[in-house]
Scaffold this active site. Structure first.
Site, PDB file in Angstrom:
ATOM      1  N   HIS A   1     -35.872  22.838  37.361  1.00  0.00           N
ATOM      2  CA  HIS A   1     -35.639  23.852  38.389  1.00  0.00           C
ATOM      3  C   HIS A   1     -36.480  23.556  39.638  1.00  0.00           C
ATOM      4  O   HIS A   1     -37.700  23.644  39.596  1.00  0.00           O
ATOM      5  CB  HIS A   1     -36.033  25.205  37.780  1.00  0.00           C
ATOM      6  CG  HIS A   1     -35.726  26.392  38.614  1.00  0.00           C
ATOM      7  ND1 HIS A   1     -36.695  27.262  39.048  1.00  0.00           N
ATOM      8  CD2 HIS A   1     -34.556  26.878  39.086  1.00  0.00           C
ATOM      9  CE1 HIS A   1     -36.141  28.244  39.727  1.00  0.00           C
ATOM     10  NE2 HIS A   1     -34.836  28.032  39.777  1.00  0.00           N
ATOM     11  N   ARG A   2     -35.828  23.139  40.701  1.00  0.00           N
ATOM     12  CA  ARG A   2     -36.502  22.720  41.947  1.00  0.00           C
ATOM     13  C   ARG A   2     -37.395  21.511  41.705  1.00  0.00           C
ATOM     14  O   ARG A   2     -38.415  21.332  42.368  1.00  0.00           O
ATOM     15  CB  ARG A   2     -37.305  23.872  42.556  1.00  0.00           C
ATOM     16  CG  ARG A   2     -36.521  25.168  42.621  1.00  0.00           C
ATOM     17  CD  ARG A   2     -37.340  26.306  43.206  1.00  0.00           C
ATOM     18  NE  ARG A   2     -36.708  27.595  42.940  1.00  0.00           N
ATOM     19  CZ  ARG A   2     -37.215  28.771  43.253  1.00  0.00           C
ATOM     20  NH1 ARG A   2     -38.384  28.833  43.882  1.00  0.00           N
ATOM     21  NH2 ARG A   2     -36.588  29.890  42.977  1.00  0.00           N
TER      22      ARG A   2
ATOM     23  N   ASP B   1     -31.666  23.120  45.530  1.00  0.00           N
ATOM     24  CA  ASP B   1     -31.083  24.246  46.265  1.00  0.00           C
ATOM     25  C   ASP B   1     -30.754  23.762  47.671  1.00  0.00           C
ATOM     26  O   ASP B   1     -31.578  23.109  48.313  1.00  0.00           O
ATOM     27  CB  ASP B   1     -32.096  25.394  46.366  1.00  0.00           C
ATOM     28  CG  ASP B   1     -32.411  26.005  45.013  1.00  0.00           C
ATOM     29  OD1 ASP B   1     -31.468  26.455  44.334  1.00  0.00           O
ATOM     30  OD2 ASP B   1     -33.594  26.030  44.639  1.00  0.00           O
TER      31      ASP B   1
ATOM     32  N   GLU C   1     -32.521  19.948  39.692  1.00  0.00           N
ATOM     33  CA  GLU C   1     -31.848  20.978  40.479  1.00  0.00           C
ATOM     34  C   GLU C   1     -32.269  20.916  41.940  1.00  0.00           C
ATOM     35  O   GLU C   1     -33.451  20.752  42.259  1.00  0.00           O
ATOM     36  CB  GLU C   1     -32.186  22.377  39.946  1.00  0.00           C
ATOM     37  CG  GLU C   1     -31.230  23.424  40.502  1.00  0.00           C
ATOM     38  CD  GLU C   1     -31.864  24.753  40.853  1.00  0.00           C
ATOM     39  OE1 GLU C   1     -33.087  24.867  40.885  1.00  0.00           O
ATOM     40  OE2 GLU C   1     -31.096  25.686  41.128  1.00  0.00           O
TER      41      GLU C   1
ATOM     42  N   HIS D   1     -35.267  26.156  48.872  1.00  0.00           N
ATOM     43  CA  HIS D   1     -34.772  27.343  48.171  1.00  0.00           C
ATOM     44  C   HIS D   1     -34.573  28.544  49.090  1.00  0.00           C
ATOM     45  O   HIS D   1     -33.543  29.209  49.048  1.00  0.00           O
ATOM     46  CB  HIS D   1     -35.723  27.727  47.035  1.00  0.00           C
ATOM     47  CG  HIS D   1     -35.292  28.974  46.334  1.00  0.00           C
ATOM     48  ND1 HIS D   1     -35.694  30.227  46.749  1.00  0.00           N
ATOM     49  CD2 HIS D   1     -34.470  29.178  45.281  1.00  0.00           C
ATOM     50  CE1 HIS D   1     -35.146  31.141  45.973  1.00  0.00           C
ATOM     51  NE2 HIS D   1     -34.399  30.537  45.066  1.00  0.00           N
TER      52      HIS D   1
ATOM     53  N   GLU E   1     -27.243  23.661  43.882  1.00  0.00           N
ATOM     54  CA  GLU E   1     -26.851  25.062  44.108  1.00  0.00           C
ATOM     55  C   GLU E   1     -26.421  25.288  45.552  1.00  0.00           C
ATOM     56  O   GLU E   1     -27.180  25.023  46.489  1.00  0.00           O
ATOM     57  CB  GLU E   1     -27.998  26.034  43.774  1.00  0.00           C
ATOM     58  CG  GLU E   1     -27.535  27.471  44.039  1.00  0.00           C
ATOM     59  CD  GLU E   1     -28.482  28.556  43.576  1.00  0.00           C
ATOM     60  OE1 GLU E   1     -29.505  28.252  42.940  1.00  0.00           O
ATOM     61  OE2 GLU E   1     -28.166  29.726  43.866  1.00  0.00           O
TER      62      GLU E   1
HETATM   63  O1  G3P Z   1     -29.981  28.145  40.059  1.00  0.00           O
HETATM   64  C1  G3P Z   1     -30.340  28.949  39.002  1.00  0.00           C
HETATM   65  C2  G3P Z   1     -31.427  29.731  39.507  1.00  0.00           C
HETATM   66  O2  G3P Z   1     -32.234  28.793  40.127  1.00  0.00           O
HETATM   67  C3  G3P Z   1     -30.998  30.755  40.508  1.00  0.00           C
HETATM   68  O3  G3P Z   1     -32.103  31.289  41.033  1.00  0.00           O
HETATM   69  O4  G3P Z   1     -33.324  31.801  43.022  1.00  0.00           O
HETATM   70  O5  G3P Z   1     -34.169  30.031  41.544  1.00  0.00           O
HETATM   71  O6  G3P Z   1     -32.172  29.618  42.910  1.00  0.00           O
HETATM   72  P1  G3P Z   1     -32.978  30.644  42.169  1.00  0.00           P
HETATM   73 CA    CA Z   2     -31.393  27.511  42.216  1.00  0.00          CA
END
Ligand code: G3P
Ligand code: CA
Length: 278
Positions: free
Chosen positions: A30-31, A59, A57, A72, A139
């Site tokens: 995540h990121r 964003d 991931e 993000h 994303e």
């Molecule tokens: O992409 C899944 C999750 O990351 C969504 O929340 O705010 O971390 O992008 P966020």
């Molecule tokens: Ca995300």
């Protein structure tokens, strides 16, 4: 004899699925490996790759001159030394910002000198660096705030041969809370694996999603075993976010989720390997 042979074939198949990871729960960094390095910097992506994440991931944001970047928030305030909305910066301007020092200040125990002065990255820079050596989980955020974002993303991915009409599935996954964005992509590139983010509970909602997406991405706080079961019945995979605690990860594995977003790849790896080895 026939039964012994069948048993042997079954055992070998089961073992190879575990060894090559084909059937294992996907770890989505995540990121990047953002517990240990400033999110969406090269350091975070490098760590995620080193730690063996299945996907990294990203964003998506877009500069005022139309360059796709990995960030993000809507503003640069939290993760850089600058201020203002992402789409008020040109690429040249946003590249002047320091995207790493905030992490050193916030997490002194994980700080590294090398993080100071790290740059915001364009999506092309990330792809130029990693090519097909990693899997991308992208994303689409705020498509209405960034007109042209989706077409630009598809153009970049196509020009780097990461997607094609009828190509292999899974090298790139695209996720969004915005169903129109996913439907648009599905119509153009039905082979891109798509995840509808959000919390869905009814059979009707899941059935509707199954018409254009491959899976759902619910938040952990709304997850239930029943949701995983219902999604699977509709042929949807389930990638849950964002889980860093071992007990939470274990619970999700018991519920048979297909992937987890985590800020801590090594913890996820440890839990998943541990469960697989039982
Ligand atoms: O992409 C899944 C999750 O990351 C969504 O929340 O705010 O971390 O992008 P966020
Ligand atoms: Ca995300």
């Amino acid at each position: 004899m026939r039964y012994i042979l069948l048993f042997l074939i079954f055992s070998l198949t089961a073992c190879s699925a575990t060894v090559d990871g084909a059937n294992s729960v996907k770890i989505i960094a995540h990121r990047g490996d953002s517990s240990y390095a400033p999110e969406h910097t090269l350091a975070a992506y490098e760590l995620a790759k080193e730690q063996g994440a299945d996907y990294i991931e990203l964003d998506l944001g877009m500069t005022k001159d139309g360059q796709l970047i990995a960030i993000h928030d809507d503003t640069v305030d939290r993760t850089t030394n600058g201020h203002g909305r992402v789409n008020s910066f040109s690429l040249l301007e946003i590249k002047k910002l320091d995207a790493g020092s905030w992490f050193n200040e916030k997490f002194p125990d994980k700080a590294k000198e090398s993080y100071s002065g790290m740059k915001i990255l364009t999506i092309e820079e990330v792809i130029n660096k990693y090519g097909s050596s990693i899997n991308y989980y992208i994303e689409i955020k705020k498509p209405n705030e960034y007109p042209g974002m989706i077409d630009e993303l598809l153009r970049v991915l196509k020009s780097h041969k990461l997607i094609s009409y009828g190509g292999t599935r899974g090298k790139v996954i695209i996720e969004s809370f915005n169903s129109d964005s996913l439907k648009y992509i599905h119509n153009k590139y039905p082979n891109i694996l798509l995840i509808q983010l959000g919390n869905f509970s009814t059979k009707e909602q899941l059935l509707e999603i199954a018409a254009y997406a491959d899976g759902v991405g619910p938040s952990f706080s709304k997850m239930t075993k029943e949701l995983v079961e219902e999604a699977h019945k509709k042929g949807l995979i389930v990638h849950c976010w964002t889980i860093d605690q071992q007990d939470d990860l274990k619970k999700l594995l018991e519920w048979d989720v297909d992937g987890v977003f985590t800020n801590n790849v090594r913890v996820a790896k440890k839990v998943i390997m541990g469960v697989n080895n039982l």
